[in-house]
Design an enzyme around this catalytic site. Structure first.
Site, PDB file in Angstrom:
ATOM      1  CG  HIS A   1      37.450  35.110  36.524  1.00 60.04           C
ATOM      2  ND1 HIS A   1      38.710  34.561  36.547  1.00 60.04           N
ATOM      3  CD2 HIS A   1      37.259  35.542  35.249  1.00 60.04           C
ATOM      4  CE1 HIS A   1      39.267  34.663  35.348  1.00 60.04           C
ATOM      5  NE2 HIS A   1      38.400  35.253  34.540  1.00 60.04           N
TER       6      HIS A   1
ATOM      7  CG  ASP B   1      36.696  37.311  31.221  1.00 54.75           C
ATOM      8  OD1 ASP B   1      36.931  36.784  32.328  1.00 54.75           O
ATOM      9  OD2 ASP B   1      37.548  37.981  30.601  1.00 54.75           O
TER      10      ASP B   1
HETATM   11  O1  DOR Z   1      40.057  41.209  32.444  1.00 54.64           O
HETATM   12  C1  DOR Z   1      40.326  40.097  32.872  1.00 54.64           C
HETATM   13  N1  DOR Z   1      40.106  39.777  34.165  1.00 54.64           N
HETATM   14  N2  DOR Z   1      40.842  39.190  32.059  1.00 54.64           N
HETATM   15  C2  DOR Z   1      41.284  37.998  32.490  1.00 54.64           C
HETATM   16  O2  DOR Z   1      41.713  37.184  31.713  1.00 54.64           O
HETATM   17  C3  DOR Z   1      41.283  37.698  33.945  1.00 54.64           C
HETATM   18  C4  DOR Z   1      40.212  38.438  34.613  1.00 54.64           C
HETATM   19  C5  DOR Z   1      40.271  38.396  36.110  1.00 54.64           C
HETATM   20  O3  DOR Z   1      40.552  37.333  36.663  1.00 54.64           O
HETATM   21  O4  DOR Z   1      39.972  39.404  36.744  1.00 54.64           O
END
Ligand code: DOR
Length: 426
Positions: free
Chosen positions: A63, A305
């Site tokens: 992200h 992630d």
């Molecule tokens: O813990 C998470 N944070 N899981 C996700 O799928 C999205 C992510 C986020 O965008 O912060």
């Protein structure tokens, strides 16, 4: 472009069982020679003895928060974290503001990341308009704009009819469909369902939430033959489901987040909201099943992630945004599994590089003629993740302030050194 000579490293490429202590020459951006000893006039020489030299890493789940939430991260800071972690390709998730549900947003990401120029940033397009789960996006337009994969990550695609349509369409367009598998009616809480949620009296997210959607997606993939990639798999039953559908020949793949491999639900007792993530950290038996699935090939790759959030967004367990930063810590966390003899070093490199590259259709491998996408790392160097070393705009990880073992020393992207802490000279 500079000619670069890396001397004396252990060159490892599990895609071709290459394991050689020797030299690697890079000319015009490409690997031009690999040998026990290479001498080349005019090359910029780096002594990398004692280090591992391997294909650079590929992260299918990050992200970067750009556009829209650049106080948490942006394409430049995220790219810096990526190369400091040995990654030269990252797939950024579409839960940006606005989301990546149009070619314009995908193009913005591609253009900005090219300008920044540290690594390849590929946009993952949204599966549905606005990531609302109601209407599919224009898959063809997103593919033409440069999205190799589609997902509504952060939110599951709940509608089975839409998922079936998505898999059929994506198959025709050779796109990878990914899903954040947690049934949203069963995942309204904050941490795993179990002893810690009872102890703290906090609303939970049940593993059933994950298992149900993993099973549904595997079934749909089996029938449509459309490729489905399960994001951040975390439960025992989910890996068993994936394993059995792989055996049936369904084109299913899955990734695991290093935190799910090394931490359990109790971590929230010591790390608080820095250990809050979706899906949540689970129980010992789930973690053991993930390790087994990593060994036997059920899990295809490790993906960070990387999910940066500002300090003010990481308050109480109930109010905090879920997620942890992870680009700079993936390698040391993976090396922990190597030290514990869960996986070999070669397997770790495969899971961080060769296998995710295949999923995205990008080239990796230490072969003559290939683009030089290389990570050089020390297995033993210890370092602390703190204000001095962290390159993210955010600090949300249970590893903050902890000593980590294993560190990237140089990253090369298409023949250019994009991260380096090794002095020049033989
Ligand atoms: O813990 C998470 N944070 N899981 C996700 O799928 C999205 C992510 C986020 O965008 O912060």
């Amino acid at each position: 472009m500079k000619t670069i000579l890396l001397k004396g490293g252990r060159i490892l490429d599990p895609s071709q069982s290459l394991d050689l202590v020797g030299d690697l020459l890079i000319e015009d951006g490409r690997i031009s020679a690999i040998d026990k000893s290479i001498n080349f006039p005019y090359a910029e020489v780096y002594n990398v003895s004692g280090c591992i030299v391997c294909p650079s890493f590929v992260d299918v789940h990050v992200h970067l928060r750009d556009p829209g939430q650049t106080y948490k991260e942006d394409i430049e800071s995220g790219s810096r974290c990526a190369v400091a972690g040995g990654f030269t390709t990252v797939l950024c998730m579409p839960n940006t503001k606005p989301p990546i549900d149009s070619p314009e947003v995908a193009q913005y990401i591609l253009e900005k990341s090219k300008k920044v120029g540290f690594c390849q940033v590929l946009p993952a397009g949204a599966l549905t308009k606005g990531r609302k789960g109601q209407e599919l996006t224009d898959f063809y337009a997103l593919r033409e704009a440069g999205c190799p994969a589609l997902t509504d990550d952060g939110a599951p695609l709940m509608d089975s009819r839409l998922m079936e349509m998505a898999l059929k369409l994506a198959r025709q367009l050779d796109l990878l469909v990914m899903n954040h598998c947690e049934d949203d009616r069963l995942s309204m809480g904050h941490i795993n369902e179990g002893y810690v949620s009872s102890l703290l009296g906090i609303a939970h997210r049940s593993p059933s939430a994950e298992d149900i959607l993993v099973a549904r997606d595997c079934i749909l993939s089996y029938h449509t033959k459309g490729k489905i990639h399960i994001q951040h798999i975390s439960s025992k039953l989910s890996v068993e489901i994936v394993r059995s559908f792989k055996e049936k020949g369904a084109p299913v793949s899955c990734e695991v987040n290093p935190y799910h491999l090394l931490f359990e639900e109790e971590e929230v007792l010591s790390s608080g909201s820095n250990a809050k993530v979706n899906p949540p950290l689970r129980k010992e038996e789930d973690r053991m099943a993930l390790l087994e699935a990593l060994k036997d090939g059920t899990i295809d790759c490790i993906a960070t992630d990387h999910a940066p959030h500002a300090k003010r967004e990481k308050g109480s367990l109930e109010s905090a945004m879920p997620g942890m930063i992870g680009l700079q810590t993936a390698l040391p966390m993976g090396l922990e599994l190597v030290r514990k003899e869960v996986i070999t070093l070669e397997k770790l490199i495969y899971l961080l590089s060769i296998s995710p590259a295949k999923l995205l259709g990008v080239e990796r491998g230490i072969k003559r003629g290939n683009f030089a996408n290389i990570a050089v790392f020390s297995m033993d160097e210890e370092w602390v993740l703190d204000e001095k070393t962290n390159l993210s705009k955010s600090q949300n990880t249970p590893l903050w302030g902890k000593t980590l073992k294993g560190r990237v020393r140089m990253t090369i992207w298409e023949g250019r050194i994009v991260y380096n802490c090794i002095n020049k000279g033989a």
